[in-house]
Motif scaffolding. Sequence first.
Motif, PDB file in Angstrom:
ATOM      1  N   THR A 226     -16.279-152.752 -21.826  1.00 55.06           N
ATOM      2  CA  THR A 226     -17.212-153.852 -22.005  1.00 55.06           C
ATOM      3  C   THR A 226     -17.943-153.736 -23.339  1.00 55.06           C
ATOM      4  O   THR A 226     -18.555-152.716 -23.638  1.00 55.06           O
ATOM      5  N   GLY A 227     -17.865-154.778 -24.129  1.00 56.39           N
ATOM      6  CA  GLY A 227     -18.557-154.802 -25.400  1.00 56.39           C
ATOM      7  C   GLY A 227     -17.724-154.340 -26.567  1.00 56.39           C
ATOM      8  O   GLY A 227     -18.089-154.589 -27.726  1.00 56.39           O
ATOM      9  N   LEU A 228     -16.605-153.653 -26.311  1.00 54.53           N
ATOM     10  CA  LEU A 228     -15.765-153.201 -27.421  1.00 54.53           C
ATOM     11  C   LEU A 228     -14.980-154.358 -28.019  1.00 54.53           C
ATOM     12  O   LEU A 228     -14.864-154.484 -29.227  1.00 54.53           O
ATOM     13  N   ILE A 229     -14.418-155.170 -27.160  1.00 54.60           N
ATOM     14  CA  ILE A 229     -13.641-156.331 -27.583  1.00 54.60           C
ATOM     15  C   ILE A 229     -14.023-157.485 -26.663  1.00 54.60           C
ATOM     16  O   ILE A 229     -14.163-157.310 -25.458  1.00 54.60           O
ATOM     17  N   GLY A 230     -14.184-158.666 -27.226  1.00 59.22           N
ATOM     18  CA  GLY A 230     -14.463-159.827 -26.402  1.00 59.22           C
ATOM     19  C   GLY A 230     -15.956-160.056 -26.228  1.00 59.22           C
ATOM     20  O   GLY A 230     -16.789-159.237 -26.616  1.00 59.22           O
ATOM     21  N   GLY A 231     -16.293-161.193 -25.628  1.00 54.73           N
ATOM     22  CA  GLY A 231     -17.687-161.572 -25.458  1.00 54.73           C
ATOM     23  C   GLY A 231     -18.400-160.741 -24.420  1.00 54.73           C
ATOM     24  O   GLY A 231     -17.794-160.166 -23.512  1.00 54.73           O
ATOM     25  N   VAL A 232     -19.712-160.672 -24.542  1.00 56.99           N
ATOM     26  CA  VAL A 232     -20.524-159.912 -23.597  1.00 56.99           C
ATOM     27  C   VAL A 232     -21.495-160.804 -22.841  1.00 56.99           C
ATOM     28  O   VAL A 232     -22.126-160.367 -21.895  1.00 56.99           O
ATOM     29  N   LYS A 233     -21.636-162.052 -23.258  1.00 51.69           N
ATOM     30  CA  LYS A 233     -22.458-162.985 -22.511  1.00 51.69           C
ATOM     31  C   LYS A 233     -22.062-164.413 -22.899  1.00 51.69           C
ATOM     32  O   LYS A 233     -21.464-164.651 -23.955  1.00 51.69           O
TER      33      LYS A 233
END
Length: 397
Positions: A226-233
């Motif tokens: 989570t947070g390494l690749i792609g959106g977080v919110k």
Amino acid sequence: MTSHLTRRGFIAGSAVAAPALAWGQTPAETTKPQLAEPPSVISNPPRQWGPGAPPNIYPDPDILVLDDSFKSYRVGLAAIHRLWTGCQWAEGPAWSGEGQYVVFSDVKGNAQYRYIWESGQVTAYRSPSFNSNGNSFDFQGRQLSTQDFFRRVARWEPDGSMTVIADSYQGKPLNSPNDLVPHPDGSIWFTDPPYGGQLSEGHPDLAGGRANANGLYDPKLGDGGTGLIGGVKQELPTNTYRWDPSGRLDVVVSGDQVPDPNGICFSPDYKTLYLISTGPGPGQTVGGKGVIYAFDVQGQTVANMRLFTDCMVDGVKCGPDGMRADRAGNLWISSNAPLGYSGVIVRNPDGKLIGRIRLPEVCANLCFAGPKRDFLFMCGSQSVYMVRVNIQGAAPG
């Protein structure tokens, strides 16, 4: 209620109740035939499913002809079969004509599976799948997938490598692309609702995000990426997009027009775009209403938005999720509804309801499969089903 008669009791009762024969009549001419109702999803006891279940009678009682036009699409000597069960939420089936298999997702199980046509086996394909949801194949035979966890659209190349098609728009991360469809011009059209922001289907927003406003959820637990690749919110409206082969991403239908877009498909001539609007996602109090809209395709944009169907059948809301068009232009639409209305509803290009397929669980999505593309492959909530039909699917995947 089933009567329980002994052979002796039946003979004795028949002797008492037998009517006198008219002159010249034989017993066969005066005996009323006793017919039974075949078991269905609404019968009691209900129909049985799976490899050990007894065969069902033809025509299948759970394939309902509601308009004479549907008779030509039903194969009388065909029954619905449950092929496999064991998913948490089966979704996104797509047919590979070159590979001769159906790929489908278990979104909550974080895995992809394949139904192998030659053997009839279901085998693990990609695990983890990063909570893949919708799948399709483009006109070059490459698999397209949406990934709820990374909130992106991906394409699998012939050499096994993966290309990220889209993960952001105007510098902001996508919500969680859900379903997608290729166009002959090389573009990919996809929906972007927020459902991947759920704890069970991807990862929640960071604290303060729309789907985690009070910080109740820890998105890092169990999901180290989570947070390494792609959106977080969630930062964007729930738009529908067109990805151009040049790499440009455009909004074709805004979230204000169609909130919470989900299933998407084109008519066989690519002149009409159909778009399903489903219910509110995580962190939303207002969302779609479980209806389907139609648009005229005008090059790289759409116009003339109109309601195609409210998905009401006999006063029952048959909540749509995914859909496919056949070569005659009919839409085969998944139905999330109470038992007896869960399964598939079929509407002609004018929106008229012409047929239904009842399943013993809700249906999330479907595709046309098989070498001739004349089998309907249906993803129920926990199982996958298939039935042969007398029409072929339109478009690849």
